[in-house]
Design an enzyme around this catalytic site. Structure first.
Site, short mmCIF file in Angstrom:
data_model
loop_
_atom_site.label_atom_id
_atom_site.label_comp_id
_atom_site.label_asym_id
_atom_site.label_seq_id
_atom_site.Cartn_x
_atom_site.Cartn_y
_atom_site.Cartn_z
N GLU A 96 24.35 19.64 -17.89
CA GLU A 96 23.55 19.51 -19.09
C GLU A 96 24.39 19.10 -20.29
O GLU A 96 25.55 19.46 -20.41
CB GLU A 96 22.81 20.80 -19.39
CG GLU A 96 23.72 21.98 -19.46
CD GLU A 96 22.97 23.29 -19.33
OE1 GLU A 96 22.01 23.34 -18.54
OE2 GLU A 96 23.32 24.24 -20.02
N CYS A 111 27.34 18.31 -27.21
CA CYS A 111 28.04 19.34 -26.43
C CYS A 111 28.09 18.89 -24.98
O CYS A 111 27.05 18.71 -24.34
CB CYS A 111 27.29 20.66 -26.57
SG CYS A 111 27.97 21.97 -25.57
N CYS A 118 31.07 26.99 -12.86
CA CYS A 118 32.38 27.38 -13.39
C CYS A 118 32.98 28.39 -12.43
O CYS A 118 32.28 29.26 -11.92
CB CYS A 118 32.22 28.01 -14.78
SG CYS A 118 33.79 28.40 -15.59
N CYS A 122 32.72 34.99 -16.29
CA CYS A 122 32.54 35.82 -17.49
C CYS A 122 31.17 36.51 -17.38
O CYS A 122 30.18 35.86 -17.02
CB CYS A 122 32.62 34.96 -18.74
SG CYS A 122 34.18 34.06 -18.86
N CYS A 125 28.00 35.18 -19.20
CA CYS A 125 27.73 33.74 -19.14
C CYS A 125 26.93 33.37 -17.90
O CYS A 125 27.33 33.68 -16.77
CB CYS A 125 29.04 32.95 -19.15
SG CYS A 125 28.79 31.17 -18.99
N CYS A 348 24.35 27.93 -23.00
CA CYS A 348 25.23 27.48 -21.93
C CYS A 348 24.69 27.79 -20.54
O CYS A 348 24.49 28.93 -20.18
CB CYS A 348 26.56 28.19 -22.16
SG CYS A 348 27.85 27.79 -21.03
N1 SAH Z 1 34.46 27.53 -20.48
C1 SAH Z 1 34.71 27.26 -21.84
C2 SAH Z 1 33.70 26.33 -22.48
C3 SAH Z 1 32.26 26.53 -22.11
S1 SAH Z 1 31.49 28.04 -22.59
C4 SAH Z 1 34.80 28.55 -22.62
O1 SAH Z 1 34.49 29.59 -22.07
O2 SAH Z 1 35.22 28.49 -23.76
C5 SAH Z 1 30.98 27.69 -24.25
C6 SAH Z 1 30.74 28.92 -25.11
O3 SAH Z 1 29.47 29.54 -24.81
C7 SAH Z 1 31.79 29.99 -24.91
O4 SAH Z 1 32.27 30.49 -26.12
C8 SAH Z 1 31.02 31.02 -24.15
O5 SAH Z 1 31.64 32.23 -24.25
C9 SAH Z 1 29.66 30.93 -24.77
N2 SAH Z 1 28.59 31.59 -24.02
C10 SAH Z 1 28.50 31.75 -22.68
N3 SAH Z 1 27.40 32.47 -22.36
C11 SAH Z 1 26.78 32.79 -23.50
C12 SAH Z 1 25.60 33.54 -23.83
N4 SAH Z 1 24.84 34.08 -22.87
N5 SAH Z 1 25.27 33.68 -25.13
C13 SAH Z 1 26.03 33.11 -26.10
N6 SAH Z 1 27.14 32.40 -25.87
C14 SAH Z 1 27.53 32.23 -24.58
FE1 SF4 Z 2 33.11 29.60 -17.45
FE2 SF4 Z 2 31.09 30.55 -18.88
FE3 SF4 Z 2 33.40 31.85 -18.84
FE4 SF4 Z 2 33.22 29.50 -20.15
S1 SF4 Z 2 32.17 31.40 -20.67
S2 SF4 Z 2 34.87 30.17 -18.74
S3 SF4 Z 2 31.76 28.44 -18.80
S4 SF4 Z 2 32.05 31.53 -17.06
#
Ligand code: SAH
Ligand code: SF4
Length: 362
Positions: A96, A111, A118, A122, A125, A348
């Site tokens: 996306e 974006c 991934c 996390c 996420c 995301c």
């Molecule tokens: N993997 C990279 C870039 C993609 S994630 C990283 O982790 O930085 C992009 C951003 O979205 C990150 O700051 C991540 O922590 C945030 N993000 C992920 N899940 C989210 C959620 N459920 N609510 C708000 N932000 C979120």
């Molecule tokens: Fe991967 Fe989501 Fe963690 Fe970014 S925030 S490193 S996309 S699992």
């Protein structure tokens, strides 16, 4: 019956690779220069429309190559102007791309995603819950931006002042520093002054903290850096971001101090998701200030965007505001990122997961 071999895409080749490709079919280097202009300045996808190239040569190129974009599977437009494209790649995978307009609405950020899924998991996420993972190619990464430009009719490349798609944030699905070579090639194409021409100052790459690659990224690309920090102690960060067990906070903060090109004019952004009762206390805010001491830093506070099955809750607005005030009182910029495009699942990883769910349900 044998299917004919797929044509090679010229999108996503670096300048040197494009020149080498042309040399291979017996063409002179100026051909690569011409193609570069047509592909990245004019946004042309049809060789037959590349009028500075002879008809015979056009036909030959069309036989061997293509300059397509990823297919737009779905487009969704939010009431707040956010647009989201679910792009389908040739192998059926999807990623996306989101366009987020600035408040004044005459420009905004694209974006882009760097992986399907991934490998990191996390806990907050949604992308991290998706099992299928592969790196996107340089063509697929640069193609996301180009598809966005198609949608806004921004070809040929407008000058710096007239662009809706003025900025790029590498913050979509995936960890960009785990797919660095392809990300670097794609960003170098985006930055090339004879093509798309987005300045490095208008590009921000977000990482969860792949420490050994941060310096490499700064030296080669010089783009702005954002760190998904989200916790101020190793104990909490280990729990919510498993990568912290490999590269703990001390190493991560040192890599930030060493990031080439960071200065008071070009600060490192620390992204911080506000998770109720996990990382959102006043003591956490003060610990955050100690952590970044001496660093050219700014913050981005992100209210957690819940998804089905997520184990966290969003901090209430009063808590987020108090957290922001502590950072701002210490002299830092600490805006609260307003959720954009909520009505189209713009967080995301959510659109693709939604698409997978629908497909599984049908
Ligand atoms: N993997 C990279 C870039 C993609 S994630 C990283 O982790 O930085 C992009 C951003 O979205 C990150 O700051 C991540 O922590 C945030 N993000 C992920 N899940 C989210 C959620 N459920 N609510 C708000 N932000 C979120
Ligand atoms: Fe991967 Fe989501 Fe963690 Fe970014 S925030 S490193 S996309 S699992």
């Amino acid at each position: 019956m044998d299917t004919p071999p797929a044509k090679k895409t010229l999108i996503g080749l670096s300048r040197a690779e494009l020149a080498a490709e042309m040399a291979e079919i017996g063409e002179k280097p100026f051909r690569a220069k011409q193609l570069w202009h047509w592909m990245y300045n004019r946004g042309e996808t049809d060789f037959a429309a590349m009028s500075s190239i002879s008809k015979t040569m056009q036909a030959r190129l069309a036989e061997l190559y293509e300059v397509r974009r990823p297919r737009v599977g779905r487009e969704m437009i939010s009431s707040d102007g956010t647009r989201k494209w679910l792009l389908a790649f040739d192998d059926g995978n999807e990623a996306e791309t989101v366009f987020i307009p600035d408040m004044d609405e005459d420009r905004g950020s694209v974006c882009i995603s760097t992986q399907v899924g991934c490998t990191l998991t996390c806990r907050f996420c949604h992308t991290g819950t998706q099992q299928l993972v592969r790196n996107l190619t340089a063509a697929e990464i640069v193609g996301q931006f180009m598809a966005g430009r198609d949608a806004y009719g921004e070809w040929p490349t407008p000058d710096d002042s007239g662009r809706m798609l003025s900025n790029v944030v590498v913050m979509g699905m995936g960890e960009p520093l785990f797919n660095f070579e392809n990300v670097a090639t794609a960003l170098e194409i985006l930055m090339d002054g004879e093509g798309i021409g987005i300045s490095r100052r208008r590009i921000t790459l977000s990482t969860s903290g792949v420490v050994p690659m941060m310096k490499v990224c700064g030296e080669r690309l010089g783009v702005n850096l954002a760190i998904s920090l989200h916790a101020v102690t190793d104990e909490v960060r280990d729990r919510i971001m498993p990568i912290n067990r490999k590269y703990p906070l001390k190493e991560l903060m040192q890599a930030c101090r060493d990031y080439p090109g960071a200065s008071n004019a070009r600060r490192i952004t620390f992204e911080y998701i506000m998770l109720k009762d996990v990382n959102d206390s006043a003591a956490d805010a003060r610990a955050l200030l100690r952590l970044v001491k001496g660093l050219p830093a700014k913050f981005n506070l992100i209210p957690f965007n819940p998804w089905p099955g997520s184990e966290f809750e969003t901090s209430d607005m009063k808590t987020v505001k108090a957290f922001s005030d502590i950072l701002q009182d210490a002299g830092y910029s600490a805006p609260i990122r307003m959720p954009r495009g909520r009505d189209i699942l713009a967080a995301c990883g959510q659109l693709r997961s939604d698409s997978l769910r629908r497909r599984q349900a049908s």
